[in-house]
Design a protein around this motif. Sequence first.
Motif, PDB file in Angstrom:
ATOM      1  N   PHE A 138      16.157 -54.084  21.222  1.00  0.00           N
ATOM      2  CA  PHE A 138      17.184 -53.130  20.811  1.00  0.00           C
ATOM      3  C   PHE A 138      16.741 -52.230  19.666  1.00  0.00           C
ATOM      4  N   GLY A 139      15.423 -52.150  19.437  1.00  0.00           N
ATOM      5  CA  GLY A 139      14.887 -51.159  18.518  1.00  0.00           C
ATOM      6  C   GLY A 139      14.599 -51.597  17.097  1.00  0.00           C
ATOM      7  N   VAL A 140      14.784 -52.866  16.785  1.00  0.00           N
ATOM      8  CA  VAL A 140      14.453 -53.344  15.445  1.00  0.00           C
ATOM      9  C   VAL A 140      12.930 -53.394  15.306  1.00  0.00           C
ATOM     10  N   HIS A 141      12.411 -52.956  14.172  1.00  0.00           N
ATOM     11  CA  HIS A 141      10.958 -52.928  13.965  1.00  0.00           C
ATOM     12  C   HIS A 141      10.440 -54.050  13.072  1.00  0.00           C
ATOM     13  N   TRP A 142      11.313 -54.879  12.548  1.00  0.00           N
ATOM     14  CA  TRP A 142      10.877 -55.952  11.670  1.00  0.00           C
ATOM     15  C   TRP A 142       9.918 -56.870  12.405  1.00  0.00           C
ATOM     16  N   PRO A 143       8.839 -57.284  11.853  1.00  0.00           N
ATOM     17  CA  PRO A 143       8.450 -57.253  10.437  1.00  0.00           C
ATOM     18  C   PRO A 143       7.613 -56.036  10.045  1.00  0.00           C
ATOM     19  N   ALA A 144       7.610 -55.019  10.876  1.00  0.00           N
ATOM     20  CA  ALA A 144       6.869 -53.795  10.580  1.00  0.00           C
ATOM     21  C   ALA A 144       7.832 -52.727  10.070  1.00  0.00           C
ATOM     22  N   HIS A 145       7.295 -51.556   9.798  1.00  0.00           N
ATOM     23  CA  HIS A 145       8.139 -50.469   9.291  1.00  0.00           C
ATOM     24  C   HIS A 145       8.377 -49.378  10.329  1.00  0.00           C
ATOM     25  N   ASP A 146       7.600 -49.360  11.410  1.00  0.00           N
ATOM     26  CA  ASP A 146       7.813 -48.395  12.488  1.00  0.00           C
ATOM     27  C   ASP A 146       7.283 -48.979  13.799  1.00  0.00           C
ATOM     28  N   GLU A 147       7.512 -48.244  14.884  1.00  0.00           N
ATOM     29  CA  GLU A 147       7.149 -48.765  16.203  1.00  0.00           C
ATOM     30  C   GLU A 147       5.649 -49.004  16.350  1.00  0.00           C
ATOM     31  N   GLN A 148       4.824 -48.064  15.900  1.00  0.00           N
ATOM     32  CA  GLN A 148       3.380 -48.228  16.059  1.00  0.00           C
ATOM     33  C   GLN A 148       2.853 -49.423  15.272  1.00  0.00           C
ATOM     34  N   SER A 149       3.340 -49.603  14.055  1.00  0.00           N
ATOM     35  CA  SER A 149       2.859 -50.758  13.287  1.00  0.00           C
ATOM     36  C   SER A 149       3.372 -52.064  13.888  1.00  0.00           C
ATOM     37  N   LEU A 150       4.537 -52.030  14.525  1.00  0.00           N
ATOM     38  CA  LEU A 150       5.035 -53.225  15.221  1.00  0.00           C
ATOM     39  C   LEU A 150       4.141 -53.541  16.421  1.00  0.00           C
ATOM     40  N   ILE A 151       3.775 -52.525  17.176  1.00  0.00           N
ATOM     41  CA  ILE A 151       2.871 -52.712  18.315  1.00  0.00           C
ATOM     42  C   ILE A 151       1.562 -53.324  17.840  1.00  0.00           C
ATOM     43  N   ASN A 152       1.012 -52.786  16.776  1.00  0.00           N
ATOM     44  CA  ASN A 152      -0.268 -53.285  16.255  1.00  0.00           C
ATOM     45  C   ASN A 152      -0.159 -54.707  15.724  1.00  0.00           C
ATOM     46  N   ARG A 153       1.020 -55.100  15.305  1.00  0.00           N
ATOM     47  CA  ARG A 153       1.230 -56.433  14.721  1.00  0.00           C
ATOM     48  C   ARG A 153       1.544 -57.499  15.775  1.00  0.00           C
ATOM     49  N   VAL A 154       2.304 -57.134  16.813  1.00  0.00           N
ATOM     50  CA  VAL A 154       2.778 -58.170  17.740  1.00  0.00           C
ATOM     51  C   VAL A 154       2.233 -58.058  19.162  1.00  0.00           C
ATOM     52  N   ILE A 155       1.642 -56.914  19.521  1.00  0.00           N
ATOM     53  CA  ILE A 155       1.065 -56.755  20.863  1.00  0.00           C
ATOM     54  C   ILE A 155      -0.446 -56.600  20.769  1.00  0.00           C
ATOM     55  N   GLY A 156      -0.892 -55.710  19.895  1.00  0.00           N
ATOM     56  CA  GLY A 156      -2.320 -55.581  19.618  1.00  0.00           C
ATOM     57  C   GLY A 156      -3.149 -54.895  20.674  1.00  0.00           C
ATOM     58  N   LYS A 157      -2.515 -54.216  21.619  1.00  0.00           N
ATOM     59  CA  LYS A 157      -3.254 -53.566  22.707  1.00  0.00           C
ATOM     60  C   LYS A 157      -3.699 -52.171  22.270  1.00  0.00           C
ATOM     61  N   ARG A 158      -4.991 -51.916  22.391  1.00  0.00           N
ATOM     62  CA  ARG A 158      -5.535 -50.599  22.050  1.00  0.00           C
ATOM     63  C   ARG A 158      -4.883 -49.502  22.873  1.00  0.00           C
ATOM     64  N   GLY A 159      -4.558 -48.402  22.211  1.00  0.00           N
ATOM     65  CA  GLY A 159      -4.010 -47.236  22.888  1.00  0.00           C
ATOM     66  C   GLY A 159      -2.534 -47.313  23.210  1.00  0.00           C
ATOM     67  N   MET A 160      -1.902 -48.414  22.932  1.00  0.00           N
ATOM     68  CA  MET A 160      -0.469 -48.551  23.228  1.00  0.00           C
ATOM     69  C   MET A 160       0.332 -47.840  22.141  1.00  0.00           C
ATOM     70  N   THR A 161       1.277 -46.995  22.551  1.00  0.00           N
ATOM     71  CA  THR A 161       2.053 -46.221  21.578  1.00  0.00           C
ATOM     72  C   THR A 161       3.555 -46.455  21.673  1.00  0.00           C
ATOM     73  N   GLU A 162       3.999 -47.173  22.699  1.00  0.00           N
ATOM     74  CA  GLU A 162       5.425 -47.478  22.836  1.00  0.00           C
ATOM     75  C   GLU A 162       5.612 -48.958  23.129  1.00  0.00           C
ATOM     76  N   MET A 163       6.645 -49.525  22.542  1.00  0.00           N
ATOM     77  CA  MET A 163       6.994 -50.909  22.843  1.00  0.00           C
ATOM     78  C   MET A 163       7.450 -50.993  24.300  1.00  0.00           C
ATOM     79  N   PRO A 164       7.292 -52.147  24.924  1.00  0.00           N
ATOM     80  CA  PRO A 164       7.807 -52.313  26.292  1.00  0.00           C
ATOM     81  C   PRO A 164       9.306 -52.015  26.327  1.00  0.00           C
ATOM     82  N   GLY A 165       9.795 -51.623  27.496  1.00  0.00           N
ATOM     83  CA  GLY A 165      11.204 -51.263  27.652  1.00  0.00           C
ATOM     84  C   GLY A 165      12.145 -52.429  27.446  1.00  0.00           C
TER      85      GLY A 165
END
Length: 142
Positions: free
Chosen positions: A24-51
Motif C-alpha cells: 500500500f505504498g509504505v517505504h519504511w525502512p527506507a525513505h523512498d521507493e528506490q532505496s526500498l527496492i535496493n534494501r529489500v529486493i536488491g535486483k539491478r535495474g529495478m525501479t518500481e516495487m512489485p504491484g
Amino acid sequence: MTLIAAVVFAVLSGIALLHAAWAFGVHWPAHDEQSLINRVIGKRGMTEMPGIGLTLLVVIGIASGGVCALWGARLVSLPLPEWLSSLSIVVLAIIFGLRGVASYLPGPLSSSVEPFATLDRHYYAPLCLALCCGYLFIYHGR
C-alpha cells in the motif's frame, strides 16, 4: 515445540504485515521507493516495487506459512487432512532452507545491489535458515 511454533508464527506475521504495508505504498525502512527496492529486493535495474496484487499474494503466502507452523504444532486445527500438515511443514522447511543457503552460493542473489547484498548475508539468509530449523523442530516434535 509450542514456543518454536509461536515464534515462527510471530516472525512470519510481522514479515507479512511489513509486506502488506509495502503493497500500500509504505517505504519504511527506507525513505523512498528506490532505496526500498535496493534494501529489500536488491535486483539491478529495478525501479518500481512489485504491484499490489503480487505483493498481497506474497503476504498471503507468508501469513499461511505462519499458520502452518501453528497447525503443525497442533496449536490450531484446520479442516484438512493430517498428512497435509506434515507435508506443509516439510515443504516450508525446504523452501526456507534453500532460500537461506542460496544467499551464500553463486547465482541470482550473488549479483544483488547494496545494501540488499549485505543485509541478505547478515540478516535475511540467517533468518531463513532459522525458520527452516524451526519448521524441522516442529516436524520432529509431532
